[in-house]
Design an enzyme around this catalytic site. Structure first.
Site, PDB file in Angstrom:
ATOM      1  CB  SER A 148      12.190  -4.319  -0.892  1.00 14.72           C
ATOM      2  OG  SER A 148      13.105  -4.334   0.271  1.00 14.72           O
ATOM      3  CE1 TYR A 161       8.307  -7.230   2.321  1.00 11.67           C
ATOM      4  CE2 TYR A 161      10.837  -6.766   2.478  1.00 11.67           C
ATOM      5  CZ  TYR A 161       9.471  -6.474   2.217  1.00 11.67           C
ATOM      6  OH  TYR A 161       9.444  -5.008   1.792  1.00 11.67           O
TER       7      TYR A 161
HETATM    8  P1  NDP Z   1       2.674   0.416   4.945  1.00 12.45           P
HETATM    9  O1  NDP Z   1       2.460  -0.662   5.673  1.00 12.45           O
HETATM   10  O2  NDP Z   1       2.770   1.879   5.554  1.00 12.45           O
HETATM   11  O3  NDP Z   1       1.750   0.357   3.617  1.00 12.45           O
HETATM   12  C1  NDP Z   1       1.287  -0.691   2.819  1.00 12.45           C
HETATM   13  C2  NDP Z   1      -0.088  -0.617   2.501  1.00 12.45           C
HETATM   14  O4  NDP Z   1      -0.506  -1.744   1.576  1.00 12.45           O
HETATM   15  C3  NDP Z   1      -1.122  -0.045   3.709  1.00 12.45           C
HETATM   16  O5  NDP Z   1      -1.531   1.131   2.670  1.00 12.45           O
HETATM   17  C4  NDP Z   1      -2.093  -1.182   3.359  1.00 12.45           C
HETATM   18  O6  NDP Z   1      -3.392  -0.715   3.489  1.00 12.45           O
HETATM   19  C5  NDP Z   1      -1.721  -2.013   2.092  1.00 12.45           C
HETATM   20  N1  NDP Z   1      -2.247  -3.241   2.116  1.00 12.45           N
HETATM   21  C6  NDP Z   1      -1.699  -4.290   2.693  1.00 12.45           C
HETATM   22  N2  NDP Z   1      -2.183  -5.372   2.623  1.00 12.45           N
HETATM   23  C7  NDP Z   1      -3.132  -5.209   1.672  1.00 12.45           C
HETATM   24  C8  NDP Z   1      -3.990  -5.833   0.713  1.00 12.45           C
HETATM   25  N3  NDP Z   1      -4.485  -6.968   1.126  1.00 12.45           N
HETATM   26  N4  NDP Z   1      -4.785  -5.300  -0.067  1.00 12.45           N
HETATM   27  C9  NDP Z   1      -4.826  -4.148  -0.540  1.00 12.45           C
HETATM   28  N5  NDP Z   1      -3.920  -3.366   0.474  1.00 12.45           N
HETATM   29  C10 NDP Z   1      -3.043  -3.589   1.085  1.00 12.45           C
HETATM   30  O7  NDP Z   1       4.369   0.105   4.184  1.00 12.45           O
HETATM   31  P2  NDP Z   1       5.214   0.827   3.187  1.00 12.45           P
HETATM   32  O8  NDP Z   1       4.299   2.126   2.670  1.00 12.45           O
HETATM   33  O9  NDP Z   1       6.373   0.875   3.518  1.00 12.45           O
HETATM   34  O10 NDP Z   1       4.879  -0.177   2.046  1.00 12.45           O
HETATM   35  C11 NDP Z   1       4.550   0.154   0.698  1.00 12.45           C
HETATM   36  C12 NDP Z   1       5.610  -0.858  -0.016  1.00 12.45           C
HETATM   37  O11 NDP Z   1       6.769  -0.589  -0.220  1.00 12.45           O
HETATM   38  C13 NDP Z   1       5.593  -2.157   0.253  1.00 12.45           C
HETATM   39  O12 NDP Z   1       5.331  -2.977  -0.641  1.00 12.45           O
HETATM   40  C14 NDP Z   1       6.646  -2.668   0.990  1.00 12.45           C
HETATM   41  O13 NDP Z   1       7.245  -3.686   0.991  1.00 12.45           O
HETATM   42  C15 NDP Z   1       7.659  -1.701   0.325  1.00 12.45           C
HETATM   43  N6  NDP Z   1       8.954  -1.292   0.902  1.00 12.45           N
HETATM   44  C16 NDP Z   1       8.813  -0.683   2.198  1.00 12.45           C
HETATM   45  C17 NDP Z   1      10.278  -0.445   2.801  1.00 12.45           C
HETATM   46  C18 NDP Z   1      10.074   0.435   4.118  1.00 12.45           C
HETATM   47  O14 NDP Z   1      11.229   0.354   4.723  1.00 12.45           O
HETATM   48  N7  NDP Z   1       8.915   0.787   4.692  1.00 12.45           N
HETATM   49  C19 NDP Z   1      11.362  -0.724   2.281  1.00 12.45           C
HETATM   50  C20 NDP Z   1      11.349  -1.384   1.006  1.00 12.45           C
HETATM   51  C21 NDP Z   1      10.087  -1.537   0.508  1.00 12.45           C
HETATM   52  P3  NDP Z   1      -4.583  -1.372   4.356  1.00 12.45           P
HETATM   53  O15 NDP Z   1      -3.863  -2.224   5.663  1.00 12.45           O
HETATM   54  O16 NDP Z   1      -5.381  -0.704   4.649  1.00 12.45           O
HETATM   55  O17 NDP Z   1      -5.013  -2.616   3.248  1.00 12.45           O
END
Ligand code: NDP
Length: 253
Positions: A148, A161
């Site tokens: 990020s 975070y």
């Molecule tokens: P989402 O919340 O849409 O996606 C996060 C995903 O991670 C979900 O599919 C969730 O699925 C999965 N997840 C969470 N915990 C676990 C776990 N313990 N085991 C396996 N899977 C897990 O958010 P984003 O798509 O935005 O996030 C993706 C990445 O992008 C993250 O690392 C985030 O920090 C990063 N990011 C996002 C930004 C934004 O503005 N959106 C900006 C910068 C970085 P499930 O709950 O089914 O496990």
């Protein structure tokens, strides 16, 4: 947009149940990669796998909790059984739980560290041998970590975070010194505000409202726009490694 060199690759995408991971999985599958979908919500993964297959792609839903060693090991075994070794691993699973540090939310700190940092390491551990072997065979091999912009920029109440993302960014850089000489690429992608489910887990209404306001003001990226960069990086000739990509909405400064 079409990308070369992705057809026939075997990808593992964590966080594939929503947001960036889902968009990456869809795009890689559309380009002809076999895609293993890892996250905890099995229904979401099955639905996505069905959609990818209906569009002519190949996908495998593997329910996985990246905070659990046995769960990651079981997912790796499923992937190997179905597809053989992976050559493209995307760590997109992540959680963002902001709160003032003085609230002492050890539960949130542990969850973020264990998902965003140790989770990525568990997945890496499960697939390192695959990546090294693919590169040794003369094929492209990629590890892509979704970090990020918060790894560099400070935001009040997002200290832990941000620290997890700084750790992931630094990890990506250090890994290049181990993997680069063995022809395994490591790409660290640092998005800014992106429209996904990430902010839906914030439990403080004021912080949640603040972030909603930033999203409205800036106009977020679409998850597909971040996925585009992942596909671009992985489809370069194998001697070309995009080490670090920061991608922001134009209005986010
Ligand atoms: P989402 O919340 O849409 O996606 C996060 C995903 O991670 C979900 O599919 C969730 O699925 C999965 N997840 C969470 N915990 C676990 C776990 N313990 N085991 C396996 N899977 C897990 O958010 P984003 O798509 O935005 O996030 C993706 C990445 O992008 C993250 O690392 C985030 O920090 C990063 N990011 C996002 C930004 C934004 O503005 N959106 C900006 C910068 C970085 P499930 O709950 O089914 O496990």
């Amino acid at each position: 947009m079409s990308y070369e060199n992705l057809a026939g690759r075997t990808a593992v995408v964590t966080g594939a149940a929503s947001g960036i991971g889902e968009a990456v999985a869809v795009l890689l599958a559309r380009q002809g990669a076999r895609v293993a979908l890892l996250a905890r919500r099995g229904e979401r993964l099955e639905r996505l796998a069905g959609k990818i297959r209906a569009d002519g792609g190949q996908a495998l839903a593997a329910v996985t909790d990246v905070t659990d060693d046995a769960s990651v090991a079981a997912a790796a075994a499923r992937v190997h059984e179905a597809y053989g070794p992976a050559d493209l691993v995307v760590n997109a699973a992540g959680v963002m739980l902001p709160n003032p540090v003085e609230r002492g939310r050890l539960d949130e700190w542990q969850r973020m560290l264990d998902t965003n940092v140790t989770g990525a390491l568990r997945v890496l551990r499960a697939f390192t041998a695959d990546l090294v072997a693919a590169a040794g065979d003369g094929r492209a091999a990629d590890l892509v970590n979704i970090s990020s912009v918060g790894a560099h920029v400070t935001f009040a109440n997002y200290a832990v975070y941000g620290a997890t993302k700084a750790a992931l960014t630094h990890l990506s850089q250090c890994l290049r010194s181990e993997f680069g000489p063995r022809d395994v690429r490591v790409t660290n992608v640092e998005p800014g505000l992106t429209e996904t489910e990430l902010r839906s887990h914030i439990d403080d209404p004021e912080l949640s409202g603040q972030l909603d306001g930033m999203f409205r003001e800036v106009g977020p990226l679409a998850a597909e726009e971040v996925a585009d960069l992942v596909a671009y990086a992985a489809s370069r000739p194998r001697r070309v490694n995009l080490r670090q990509v920061v991608v922001l909405p134009t209005r986010q400064v």
